[in-house]
Every structure is written in structure tokens, then in C-alpha cells.
Design a protein around this motif. Structure first.
Motif, PDB file in Angstrom:
ATOM      1  N   PHE A 228     -20.767  27.856   2.544  1.00 48.37           N
ATOM      2  CA  PHE A 228     -21.384  26.759   1.793  1.00 48.37           C
ATOM      3  C   PHE A 228     -22.554  27.241   0.934  1.00 48.37           C
ATOM      4  N   ARG A 229     -22.736  28.556   0.861  1.00 49.41           N
ATOM      5  CA  ARG A 229     -23.796  29.087   0.023  1.00 49.41           C
ATOM      6  C   ARG A 229     -23.325  29.180  -1.427  1.00 49.41           C
ATOM      7  N   ALA A 230     -24.266  29.442  -2.307  1.00 53.34           N
ATOM      8  CA  ALA A 230     -24.017  29.315  -3.745  1.00 53.34           C
ATOM      9  C   ALA A 230     -22.810  30.113  -4.233  1.00 53.34           C
ATOM     10  N   ASP A 231     -22.581  31.313  -3.670  1.00 53.83           N
ATOM     11  CA  ASP A 231     -21.502  32.154  -4.182  1.00 53.83           C
ATOM     12  C   ASP A 231     -20.119  31.716  -3.708  1.00 53.83           C
ATOM     13  N   LEU A 232     -20.036  30.877  -2.670  1.00 56.43           N
ATOM     14  CA  LEU A 232     -18.742  30.509  -2.097  1.00 56.43           C
ATOM     15  C   LEU A 232     -18.452  29.012  -2.066  1.00 56.43           C
ATOM     16  N   ILE A 233     -19.451  28.179  -2.249  1.00 61.72           N
ATOM     17  CA  ILE A 233     -19.247  26.738  -2.030  1.00 61.72           C
ATOM     18  C   ILE A 233     -18.212  26.150  -2.987  1.00 61.72           C
ATOM     19  N   ARG A 234     -18.147  26.665  -4.201  1.00 63.29           N
ATOM     20  CA  ARG A 234     -17.156  26.163  -5.158  1.00 63.29           C
ATOM     21  C   ARG A 234     -15.747  26.307  -4.615  1.00 63.29           C
ATOM     22  N   TYR A 235     -15.456  27.500  -4.086  1.00 60.40           N
ATOM     23  CA  TYR A 235     -14.125  27.747  -3.542  1.00 60.40           C
ATOM     24  C   TYR A 235     -13.869  26.890  -2.306  1.00 60.40           C
ATOM     25  N   THR A 236     -14.880  26.768  -1.477  1.00 60.57           N
ATOM     26  CA  THR A 236     -14.739  25.985  -0.250  1.00 60.57           C
ATOM     27  C   THR A 236     -14.371  24.540  -0.546  1.00 60.57           C
ATOM     28  N   CYS A 356     -10.222  34.558  -2.720  1.00 59.77           N
ATOM     29  CA  CYS A 356     -11.487  33.923  -3.101  1.00 59.77           C
ATOM     30  C   CYS A 356     -12.644  34.294  -2.178  1.00 59.77           C
ATOM     31  N   PHE A 357     -12.341  34.676  -0.930  1.00 63.15           N
ATOM     32  CA  PHE A 357     -13.409  34.916   0.044  1.00 63.15           C
ATOM     33  C   PHE A 357     -13.506  36.398   0.398  1.00 63.15           C
ATOM     34  N   ALA A 361     -16.315  36.720   5.383  1.00 65.60           N
ATOM     35  CA  ALA A 361     -16.140  35.270   5.525  1.00 65.60           C
ATOM     36  C   ALA A 361     -14.700  34.838   5.321  1.00 65.60           C
ATOM     37  N   ARG A 362     -13.772  35.775   5.230  1.00 62.89           N
ATOM     38  CA  ARG A 362     -12.396  35.422   4.883  1.00 62.89           C
ATOM     39  C   ARG A 362     -11.737  34.568   5.961  1.00 62.89           C
ATOM     40  N   GLY A 363     -11.907  34.942   7.210  1.00 60.29           N
ATOM     41  CA  GLY A 363     -11.305  34.156   8.281  1.00 60.29           C
ATOM     42  C   GLY A 363     -11.842  32.742   8.311  1.00 60.29           C
ATOM     43  N   LEU A 364     -13.155  32.625   8.210  1.00 68.65           N
ATOM     44  CA  LEU A 364     -13.771  31.303   8.228  1.00 68.65           C
ATOM     45  C   LEU A 364     -13.396  30.510   6.983  1.00 68.65           C
ATOM     46  N   GLY A 365     -13.391  31.172   5.812  1.00 66.67           N
ATOM     47  CA  GLY A 365     -13.057  30.484   4.573  1.00 66.67           C
ATOM     48  C   GLY A 365     -11.630  29.981   4.553  1.00 66.67           C
ATOM     49  N   VAL A 366     -10.695  30.840   4.921  1.00 67.86           N
ATOM     50  CA  VAL A 366      -9.284  30.447   4.970  1.00 67.86           C
ATOM     51  C   VAL A 366      -9.074  29.368   6.020  1.00 67.86           C
ATOM     52  N   GLY A 367      -9.638  29.581   7.211  1.00 71.71           N
ATOM     53  CA  GLY A 367      -9.457  28.609   8.290  1.00 71.71           C
ATOM     54  C   GLY A 367     -10.067  27.254   7.971  1.00 71.71           C
ATOM     55  N   PHE A 368     -11.259  27.243   7.379  1.00 70.63           N
ATOM     56  CA  PHE A 368     -11.936  25.980   7.088  1.00 70.63           C
ATOM     57  C   PHE A 368     -11.211  25.194   6.006  1.00 70.63           C
ATOM     58  N   LEU A 413      -9.282  23.966 -10.862  1.00 72.73           N
ATOM     59  CA  LEU A 413     -10.736  24.055 -10.759  1.00 72.73           C
ATOM     60  C   LEU A 413     -11.210  25.377 -10.162  1.00 72.73           C
ATOM     61  N   ILE A 414     -10.274  26.254  -9.777  1.00 76.49           N
ATOM     62  CA  ILE A 414     -10.656  27.586  -9.318  1.00 76.49           C
ATOM     63  C   ILE A 414     -10.005  28.614 -10.235  1.00 76.49           C
ATOM     64  N   PRO A 415     -10.576  29.820 -10.360  1.00 74.67           N
ATOM     65  CA  PRO A 415     -10.052  30.814 -11.296  1.00 74.67           C
ATOM     66  C   PRO A 415      -8.737  31.425 -10.815  1.00 74.67           C
ATOM     67  N   GLU A 416      -7.976  31.937 -11.774  1.00 76.65           N
ATOM     68  CA  GLU A 416      -6.737  32.660 -11.464  1.00 76.65           C
ATOM     69  C   GLU A 416      -7.088  33.976 -10.768  1.00 76.65           C
ATOM     70  N   SER A 417      -6.271  34.383  -9.790  1.00 77.78           N
ATOM     71  CA  SER A 417      -6.572  35.606  -9.036  1.00 77.78           C
ATOM     72  C   SER A 417      -5.356  36.522  -8.909  1.00 77.78           C
ATOM     73  N   LYS A 418      -4.399  36.376  -9.789  1.00 75.41           N
ATOM     74  CA  LYS A 418      -3.176  37.172  -9.721  1.00 75.41           C
ATOM     75  C   LYS A 418      -3.481  38.668  -9.820  1.00 75.41           C
TER      76      LYS A 418
END
Length: 423
Positions: A228-236, A356-357, A361-368, A413-418
Motif C-alpha cells: 500500500f506504499r506509494a510505489d505499489l498501491i496503484r497496482y494493488t 507488477c510486484f 512483496a510478490r507473494g503478498l501482492g499476488v495473494g492480496f 489502468l495498469i501498464p503493459e508488461s509483456k
């Protein structure tokens, strides 16, 4: 600033005829773990959908009560998915998969021993904890083992395990329900779980990415608020909304699809027998398998966002039509297409969530993101059951069309990551 350092791969996602020759044994084993774990997850969860009509009659349940049992499973699966992400960051991806398989296998079997609605609700709630965690742990294992060039394909194939497990549940329902009843259908779910756990312990390796992060003491510190911090909240936020809309549509549709097929025409259903409705679900899930796999290939070639949105736009139209027809032949023809486009977009979540994560924080980001979406969408089976009692089952299924459209729009609303490599 992007939260993950990436390396662009020229011609990323352009699959040659022999792309599979580039894949190592470790990668194949990770994919097999994710695929069969998710297949067993689907089997243990979806036998309830096939037993639904029988339970309605035997326990004299109304549609809202039956939908409630599905809802509590989905709600608890959200908690399990978030917890599994945190556990996988702490203890490892492999242990996360094994723990979830053990949990949902045991409580699927125990579901067959329950004597009333409350007991079954408790068993399905605990089952849901393992169910939600399986997807999270499987995606993490594959994402950190496979290269960015083929990650979409791998996660698409893993996601297709759900369709495989669904088909196995349909086949089991066709033969077990008429002969031995719904209790036996639940109990047999324990057996494959035991064999899968033994194989996982012997053949699957932990990811080097997680082990390196652990050595650097990045994955052992659980910090829930980092997403939920500035660098990740958008993706969350964005991925959670996309997950919510898509799962509301999916669970509303596929929880009640067997019930829709077996509900009398005068009550808004298709009027098929229980045996025939189980058979009609198999083509739908074969279509879903195609959707999961093709999505991964298309996403590696054309990008995550356009393929995701296209699948869901088509799904919205097909589901609306599917809920209005009553001709058995038309339903049979539409089934594979509904399965393909109504399910295939789930393959996108594993790829763009993991991309994106960062590892810490990947496990928490994906899981959440995935499982809070599941939690918020958990009311879907109950909502569809409520409207089915008023307007008929077919009309109620039409509500899922709007949810498919909203999910497709949100992804932009999120960037392409291909083609991006995780570092």
C-alpha cells in the motif's frame, strides 16, 4: 517508477515452433506442480456444484441457502489466498503449495461426512482456506522459475489445470452421483491429494529467486503494508478491482451453470436431467482449457492488456445469449465458447500480477489482489441465487455479463508488461 527492474527481451513472446526445447526440467516440474495442484483444487471445489441439485432436494434447501455454501467457501478462500502469499514469502513457494493441497483435500473428504447445513458450511469454509492458497503458491512457483519469454504460456497452462479438474469432477459426478451419492463424490477427493503431495516432496525444487531473497533477508520480513506504499498501491488497487469484477462473473456463472442446465424450463432453466447437465458441462470445460492455454500464448505475443480485454468482451456477449436459449443443441454448441472466453482471462492474472510486484512483496501482492477480489465477489453465487428465484435462472446469469465488461475495462489502468524479466 516501476517497482520491478526489468530487462526487455527483443521479440518477447514470439513463440518458435520448438519453444518447449528451451524449457528445463526444473521449469517443467514447477509447471506440473502448479497444473496438477490447481486441477485437484478445481476437482475438490467443483464437485459441490455438481452435487448442488441433489443437496437441494435431500436437505430441502432453497437457492439462497445453496448459494450461501458456495459463498462461504469463496470468502474463506480469499483469506487463505492472502495467508498463503504471506506464508510463501516467509517459508517458500514449494511448502506453500504442499500446505494448501493437504488442507483442501482433507476437508473435501470431511464434507462427505457432514449431516446438516452448518456442518457442511464449516467444512467448506476450512476447505476454502486451502483452495485460495493453491493458486497463489502455484503462480509464485512458476513465475519465479520460468523466464519472461515463456511465462505467459506457463501460467496459461497452469490455469488450464482448473478446466482439467472441472472435467474430472463432471465425469466423477456422472458415474458416482447416480450410484453412490454426493457423499462418496466428496470423499474420493482425498486420494489424489496424497499421491500429489508425495511427488511434490520428491521432484519439485524451491525457486532460486526466493532463496536468494531469503539470504538477503528480503522475504523473511513480513510487511503487510508494503503493497500500500506509494510505489505499489496503484497496482494493488487496480488489480484487486479487476479480480473482483472477473470473479463475480465467473463464480456467478459457473457455480450455477450446472443448476441452470438441470432447472426446469418453467423456472428459467434449460430443463436437462442431472446426468445430462453434467455431460453438457464437459464441453464447456474443454473450451475453458483451450481458453486458458491460448490466452497465455496470445498474451506473450500481443500483450497482456489487449488479450485480456478482448476475451472478456466476447464473454459478456456469449453469456447473455447462453442464458436466454433453451434449445439443447444450441446450449451444447455455445458451451465450449462460453467456457473458453469466460474462463481464459484468468491466465492473465498470474502473469501481470507477478510482473507488477518485486520479489520481497510478490507473494503478498499476488495473494492480496487476487484473493481480496475473490472475497469481494464471494456474494456472487448468493446474489445469482436470489435473482434466479425472482426472474429465473437464465435471466439471473445475465448479470454476469456486466461484470465481465467491467473487468476488461479495468485492466487498462495498469501498464503493459509483456516480455519483462523479473530480477
Amino acid at each position: 517508477m516501476d517497482p520491478v527492474r526489468v530487462t526487455e527481451i527483443p521479440e518477447a513472446g514470439v513463440a518458435s515452433k520448438s519453444w518447449w526445447r528451451e524449457v528445463t526440467r526444473k521449469e517443467w516440474n514447477a509447471l506440473a506442480a502448479g497444473f496438477f495442484g490447481y486441477a485437484l483444487d478445481a476437482f475438490d471445489v467443483m464437485v459441490y456444484a455438481f452435487a448442488l441439485t441433489t443437496l437441494l432436494k435431500e436437505w430441502n434447501l432453497n437457492p439462497v441457502e445453496a448459494g450461501f455454501l458456495a459463498t462461504v467457501t469463496l470468502f474463506s478462500s480469499a483469506i487463505g489466498g492472502i495467508g498463503a502469499g504471506a506464508v510463501a514469502d516467509k517459508l517458500g513457494r514449494k511448502k506453500g503449495i504442499m500446505a494448501t493441497i493437504l488442507l483442501f483435500s482433507i476437508f473435501t473428504g470431511l464434507s462427505g461426512l457432514t449431516q446438516n447445513l452448518v456442518q457442511l458450511a464449516i467444512a467448506r469454509t476450512i476447505l476454502g482456506l486451502g483452495m485460495g492458497g493453491q493458486w497463489t503458491a502455484g503462480v509464485l512457483l512458476i513465475s519465479e522459475t520460468w523466464s519472461g519469454k515463456h511465462r505467459g504460456k506457463a501460467i496459461g497452462i497452469m490455469q488450464s489445470g482448473w478446466a482439467f479438474g472441472y472435467v474430472m469432477a463432471a465425469i466423477a459426478a456422472m458415474f458416482v452421483l447416480p450410484l453412490w451419492g454426493w457423499r462418496t463424490l466428496f470423499i474420493i477427493g482425498i486420494i489424489p491429494g496424497i499421491f500429489l503431495l508425495i511427488w511434490l516432496a520428491l521432484a519439485v525444487e524451491e525457486t532460486e529467486m526466493w532463496k536468494k531473497a531469503r539470504e538477503e533477508k528480503k522475504s523473511t520480513k513480513l510487511d503487510f503494508f508494503q503493497i500500500f506504499r506509494a510505489d505499489l498501491i496503484r497496482y494493488t488497487i487496480v488489480i484487486t478491482f479487476a479480480s473482483t469484477f472477473l470473479m463475480f462473473a465467473y463464480w456467478g456463472l459457473f457455480t450455477w451453470m450446472p443448476g441452470y442446465l438441470s432447472t426446469p424450463v418453467e423456472k428459467g432453466g434449460a430443463g436437462l436431467s442431472v446426468l445430462k447437465s453434467s455431460g453438457f458441462m464437459i464441453p464447456s470445460m474443454l473450451g475453458a482449457w483451450v481458453g486458458y492455454v491460448t490466452f497465455g500464448f496470445f498474451a506473450d505475443k500481443f500483450g497482456r492488456r489487449p488479450v485480456f480485454a478482448s476475451y472478456l468482451a466476447v464473454a459478456a456477449v456469449l453469456v447473455y445469449v447462453y442464458g436466454t436459449v433453451r434449445d439443447a443443441n444450441t446450449i451444447l454448441l455455445l458451451g465450449p465458447l462460453v467456457g473458453m472466453f469466460g474462463s481464459g482471462a484468468f491466465s492473465g492474472f498470474g502473469a501481470f500480477c507477478s510482473e507488477c510486484f518485486p520479489t520481497r512483496a510478490r507473494g503478498l501482492g499476488v495473494g492480496f489482489t487476487y484473493n481480496v477480489g475473490r472475497m469481494l465477489s464471494a456474494v456472487s453465487p448468493m446474489v445469482i441465487g436470489y435473482f434466479a428465484g425472482i426472474y429465473g435462472m437464465g435471466s439471473a446469469l445475465g448479470l454476469t455479463s456486466l461484470a465481465y465488461l467491467l473487468a476488461g475495462a479495468t485492466i487498462f489502468l495498469i501498464p503493459e508488461s509483456k516480455g519483462k524479466e523479473l530480477e
